[in-house]
Design a protein around this motif. Structure first.
Motif, PDB file in Angstrom:
ATOM      1  N   ILE A 221     -32.053   7.739 -20.654  1.00 45.30           N
ATOM      2  CA  ILE A 221     -33.081   8.702 -20.266  1.00 45.30           C
ATOM      3  C   ILE A 221     -33.513   9.492 -21.497  1.00 45.30           C
ATOM      4  O   ILE A 221     -32.751   9.658 -22.453  1.00 45.30           O
ATOM      5  N   LYS A 222     -34.733   9.998 -21.492  1.00 45.06           N
ATOM      6  CA  LYS A 222     -35.272  10.683 -22.665  1.00 45.06           C
ATOM      7  C   LYS A 222     -35.074  12.190 -22.618  1.00 45.06           C
ATOM      8  O   LYS A 222     -35.174  12.862 -23.648  1.00 45.06           O
ATOM      9  N   SER A 223     -34.821  12.734 -21.447  1.00 36.82           N
ATOM     10  CA  SER A 223     -34.546  14.163 -21.343  1.00 36.82           C
ATOM     11  C   SER A 223     -33.488  14.379 -20.272  1.00 36.82           C
ATOM     12  O   SER A 223     -33.400  13.617 -19.311  1.00 36.82           O
ATOM     13  N   GLY A 224     -32.688  15.412 -20.458  1.00 38.21           N
ATOM     14  CA  GLY A 224     -31.601  15.679 -19.528  1.00 38.21           C
ATOM     15  C   GLY A 224     -30.262  15.615 -20.231  1.00 38.21           C
ATOM     16  O   GLY A 224     -30.147  15.911 -21.422  1.00 38.21           O
ATOM     17  N   VAL A 225     -29.238  15.211 -19.495  1.00 38.46           N
ATOM     18  CA  VAL A 225     -27.869  15.161 -20.006  1.00 38.46           C
ATOM     19  C   VAL A 225     -27.335  13.742 -19.870  1.00 38.46           C
ATOM     20  O   VAL A 225     -27.486  13.119 -18.815  1.00 38.46           O
ATOM     21  N   ILE A 226     -26.730  13.232 -20.935  1.00 41.02           N
ATOM     22  CA  ILE A 226     -26.138  11.892 -20.920  1.00 41.02           C
ATOM     23  C   ILE A 226     -24.639  12.005 -21.190  1.00 41.02           C
ATOM     24  O   ILE A 226     -24.223  12.614 -22.175  1.00 41.02           O
ATOM     25  N   PHE A 261     -21.113  21.393 -13.813  1.00 39.55           N
ATOM     26  CA  PHE A 261     -22.060  22.506 -13.917  1.00 39.55           C
ATOM     27  C   PHE A 261     -21.953  23.181 -15.285  1.00 39.55           C
ATOM     28  O   PHE A 261     -22.961  23.423 -15.956  1.00 39.55           O
ATOM     29  N   ASP A 262     -20.729  23.486 -15.713  1.00 37.65           N
ATOM     30  CA  ASP A 262     -20.542  24.172 -16.992  1.00 37.65           C
ATOM     31  C   ASP A 262     -21.069  23.327 -18.151  1.00 37.65           C
ATOM     32  O   ASP A 262     -21.706  23.844 -19.080  1.00 37.65           O
ATOM     33  N   THR A 263     -20.799  22.025 -18.099  1.00 34.97           N
ATOM     34  CA  THR A 263     -21.271  21.127 -19.152  1.00 34.97           C
ATOM     35  C   THR A 263     -22.792  21.072 -19.176  1.00 34.97           C
ATOM     36  O   THR A 263     -23.423  21.150 -20.236  1.00 34.97           O
ATOM     37  N   THR A 264     -23.395  20.956 -17.992  1.00 35.26           N
ATOM     38  CA  THR A 264     -24.853  20.893 -17.906  1.00 35.26           C
ATOM     39  C   THR A 264     -25.488  22.183 -18.404  1.00 35.26           C
ATOM     40  O   THR A 264     -26.499  22.163 -19.115  1.00 35.26           O
ATOM     41  N   GLU A 265     -24.883  23.300 -18.049  1.00 30.17           N
ATOM     42  CA  GLU A 265     -25.420  24.591 -18.490  1.00 30.17           C
ATOM     43  C   GLU A 265     -25.408  24.698 -20.011  1.00 30.17           C
ATOM     44  O   GLU A 265     -26.364  25.186 -20.625  1.00 30.17           O
ATOM     45  N   LEU A 266     -24.330  24.232 -20.638  1.00 32.80           N
ATOM     46  CA  LEU A 266     -24.236  24.296 -22.095  1.00 32.80           C
ATOM     47  C   LEU A 266     -25.278  23.418 -22.779  1.00 32.80           C
ATOM     48  O   LEU A 266     -25.732  23.725 -23.886  1.00 32.80           O
ATOM     49  N   LEU A 267     -25.651  22.321 -22.128  1.00 39.59           N
ATOM     50  CA  LEU A 267     -26.547  21.355 -22.758  1.00 39.59           C
ATOM     51  C   LEU A 267     -28.019  21.574 -22.416  1.00 39.59           C
ATOM     52  O   LEU A 267     -28.871  20.827 -22.886  1.00 39.59           O
ATOM     53  N   THR A 268     -28.313  22.562 -21.601  1.00 31.97           N
ATOM     54  CA  THR A 268     -29.707  22.844 -21.272  1.00 31.97           C
ATOM     55  C   THR A 268     -30.185  24.067 -22.043  1.00 31.97           C
ATOM     56  O   THR A 268     -29.389  24.857 -22.550  1.00 31.97           O
ATOM     57  N   HIS A 269     -31.477  24.181 -22.150  1.00 29.94           N
ATOM     58  CA  HIS A 269     -32.105  25.314 -22.833  1.00 29.94           C
ATOM     59  C   HIS A 269     -31.712  25.393 -24.305  1.00 29.94           C
ATOM     60  O   HIS A 269     -31.723  26.473 -24.906  1.00 29.94           O
ATOM     61  N   MET A 271     -28.866  25.192 -25.806  1.00 32.01           N
ATOM     62  CA  MET A 271     -27.646  25.926 -26.139  1.00 32.01           C
ATOM     63  C   MET A 271     -26.695  25.089 -26.995  1.00 32.01           C
ATOM     64  O   MET A 271     -26.084  25.586 -27.934  1.00 32.01           O
ATOM     65  N   ARG A 272     -26.516  23.807 -26.652  1.00 33.86           N
ATOM     66  CA  ARG A 272     -25.617  22.918 -27.380  1.00 33.86           C
ATOM     67  C   ARG A 272     -26.238  21.520 -27.429  1.00 33.86           C
ATOM     68  O   ARG A 272     -27.079  21.165 -26.610  1.00 33.86           O
ATOM     69  N   SER A 273     -25.788  20.720 -28.392  1.00 29.99           N
ATOM     70  CA  SER A 273     -26.222  19.324 -28.481  1.00 29.99           C
ATOM     71  C   SER A 273     -25.184  18.382 -27.893  1.00 29.99           C
ATOM     72  O   SER A 273     -25.523  17.352 -27.322  1.00 29.99           O
ATOM     73  N   ILE A 274     -23.903  18.730 -28.061  1.00 28.56           N
ATOM     74  CA  ILE A 274     -22.797  17.903 -27.580  1.00 28.56           C
ATOM     75  C   ILE A 274     -21.742  18.806 -26.952  1.00 28.56           C
ATOM     76  O   ILE A 274     -21.473  19.899 -27.446  1.00 28.56           O
ATOM     77  N   VAL A 275     -21.141  18.325 -25.862  1.00 31.19           N
ATOM     78  CA  VAL A 275     -19.984  18.987 -25.258  1.00 31.19           C
ATOM     79  C   VAL A 275     -18.883  17.943 -25.135  1.00 31.19           C
ATOM     80  O   VAL A 275     -19.110  16.852 -24.608  1.00 31.19           O
ATOM     81  N   GLY A 314     -16.488  10.020 -31.061  1.00 24.81           N
ATOM     82  CA  GLY A 314     -17.515   9.268 -30.357  1.00 24.81           C
ATOM     83  C   GLY A 314     -17.191   8.644 -29.028  1.00 24.81           C
ATOM     84  O   GLY A 314     -18.078   8.119 -28.375  1.00 24.81           O
ATOM     85  N   SER A 315     -15.941   8.627 -28.578  1.00 27.63           N
ATOM     86  CA  SER A 315     -15.609   7.844 -27.390  1.00 27.63           C
ATOM     87  C   SER A 315     -16.111   8.446 -26.085  1.00 27.63           C
ATOM     88  O   SER A 315     -16.692   7.755 -25.257  1.00 27.63           O
ATOM     89  N   MET A 316     -15.851   9.721 -25.860  1.00 22.67           N
ATOM     90  CA  MET A 316     -16.175  10.362 -24.585  1.00 22.67           C
ATOM     91  C   MET A 316     -16.802  11.725 -24.851  1.00 22.67           C
ATOM     92  O   MET A 316     -16.175  12.583 -25.467  1.00 22.67           O
ATOM     93  N   PHE A 317     -18.010  11.935 -24.365  1.00 19.93           N
ATOM     94  CA  PHE A 317     -18.645  13.238 -24.518  1.00 19.93           C
ATOM     95  C   PHE A 317     -19.866  13.305 -23.617  1.00 19.93           C
ATOM     96  O   PHE A 317     -20.275  12.312 -23.003  1.00 19.93           O
ATOM     97  N   ALA A 318     -20.454  14.481 -23.541  1.00 21.80           N
ATOM     98  CA  ALA A 318     -21.751  14.661 -22.893  1.00 21.80           C
ATOM     99  C   ALA A 318     -22.693  15.225 -23.941  1.00 21.80           C
ATOM    100  O   ALA A 318     -22.286  16.016 -24.792  1.00 21.80           O
ATOM    101  N   ALA A 319     -23.951  14.803 -23.901  1.00 18.00           N
ATOM    102  CA  ALA A 319     -24.893  15.234 -24.931  1.00 18.00           C
ATOM    103  C   ALA A 319     -26.286  15.415 -24.350  1.00 18.00           C
ATOM    104  O   ALA A 319     -26.631  14.830 -23.311  1.00 18.00           O
ATOM    105  N   ASP A 320     -27.061  16.230 -25.026  1.00 21.48           N
ATOM    106  CA  ASP A 320     -28.471  16.372 -24.690  1.00 21.48           C
ATOM    107  C   ASP A 320     -29.177  15.059 -25.001  1.00 21.48           C
ATOM    108  O   ASP A 320     -29.015  14.495 -26.097  1.00 21.48           O
TER     109      ASP A 320
END
Length: 376
Positions: A221-226, A261-269, A271-275, A314-320
């Motif tokens: 996806i091009k926008s959101g959280v991956i 929820f906490d991860t998504t909040e950090l990656l929106t607006h 705030m962060r690039s990677i969690v 690189g193995s496991m993370f969430a990112a913008d």
């Protein structure tokens, strides 16, 4: 004094609830008995705003777009009498008021709705928080799968994400995993309208190549959280082959609705690039350093700054999602067939083992030192 309509009547259709129906009518009709109430309902059956039961009312008001795959289940399972009796602050409300309260508030709150249910479904409560913080955010989960048994072990994490609207994308690199098995697995996530998918990818020995190829094929996806997840199994990850390591890596970012929820909040607006789990920062280095430095230069990053920061990322993370597209676009083409000596026994051979570690440096050097959130 009129008697309260009974919950059921042997001569009335099972889908007709006289008590609920009368609560939708004017005050002068409240004294009707169940039979008279049903006859009154029949006389108004053509009116689109007439509802014989709470389930019918819910079906009309719930939107499948807001509750993908869940509207039918909610209509069938919701019991307004239980909901009123189990919540003391609602006991003075009429049946219609009770159902309206559930639609406006209760569905998003950790309330008990069935006398037979011992647990609270907090999913919609978290979904409401997600809607407030990141309305219409898209969540995609990309899973590199070689070991099917480990994929099954990830089921709880994937279902948690899926029930909050995430789309699951499994990249299968093991030809021994049959098509029907993957279809059944995605079906077992039980999320109705969510369109989960799986694709076969060439196996280059590690997970990063599949992730990169998914980008090149336009699957991300091009926008959101991956979320990037893989089915890890290796002797260097402990006597259990990595099960504990996987849990520690995923629990902080998607182990519960609140973690998502906490991860998504950090990656929106922005705030962060990677969690990622703080464990990923403590694991060690492992990869071929010279190969890593080559790819840092390819990304136009500072090698000197990287020399003082050892990590495994690189193995496991969430990112913008936008961040990942910027990263892969700058990285360009990579020959994942290439193998090299160096590094450790487990991490030195493959290009992907070096490249996956560059994503942390890219985030910190391009987006700033606060771009990566390490969570426990």
């Amino acid at each position: 004094m009129r008697s309260e309509p009974s919950k059921s009547h042997p001569l009335l259709p099972s889908e007709f609830d006289a008590q609920f129906y009368l609560s939708t009518c004017s005050k002068d009709l409240q004294s009707l008995d169940p039979d008279a109430a049903y006859q009154h309902f029949r006389s108004r059956r053509g009116d689109q705003n007439v509802f014989p039961s709470a389930s019918a009312f819910l079906k009309d008001k719930l939107s499948d777009s807001k509750f993908p795959g869940d509207a039918k289940r909610i209509c069938v399972s919701f019991n307004w009498r239980d909901y009123r009796d189990l919540n003391e602050d609602l006991r003075s409300l009429s049946p219609l008021e009770v159902v309206k309260h559930y639609l406006a508030n209760g569905i998003y709150e950790p309330r008990q709705i069935l006398s037979s249910a011992r647990l609270l479904d907090r999913r919609f409560a978290v979904q409401a928080k997600l809607d407030r913080v990141a309305p219409d955010v898209s969540i995609q989960v990309v899973v590199h799968c070689y070991y099917y048994d480990i994929l099954c072990g990830l089921h709880l994490y994937l279902r948690t994400l899926a029930r909050l609207g995430a789309k699951i994308l499994v990249l299968v690199v093991n030809d021994r995993i049959q098509d029907s098995v993957m279809d059944d697995f995605l079906g077992s996530l039980c999320t109705g309208g969510s369109n989960h998918e799986w694709f076969r990818m060439t196996n280059y020995g590690e997970d990063w190549s599949s992730f990169h190829l998914a980008f090149q094929q336009g699957l991300l996806i091009k926008s959101g959280v991956i979320y990037k997840i893989q089915t890890k199994k290796s002797a260097n990850l402990g006597p259990d082959g990595g099960v504990a390591w996987t849990d520690e890596a995923l629990q902080p970012i998607c182990g519960s609705y609140s973690n998502v929820f906490d991860t998504t909040e950090l990656l929106t607006h922005g705030m962060r690039s990677i969690v990622a789990s703080s464990l990923c920062r403590q694991t060690g280095f492992g990869a071929n350093k010279n190969m890593l430095y080559d790819y840092l230069e390819q990304l136009d990053l500072s090698v000197d700054a990287a020399r003082n920061d050892s990590f495994c990322m690189g193995s496991m993370f969430a990112a913008d999602a936008g961040f990942l597209h910027r990263y892969f676009s700058r990285l360009g083409q990579v020959d994942y067939k290439q193998e090299s000596a160096g590094g450790t026994k487990f991490c030195g051979r493959y290009v992907g083992h070096a490249i996956e570690r560059t994503i942390y440096y890219f985030a910190s050097q391009v987006d700033g030192s606060q771009a990566v959130a390490w969570v426990d």
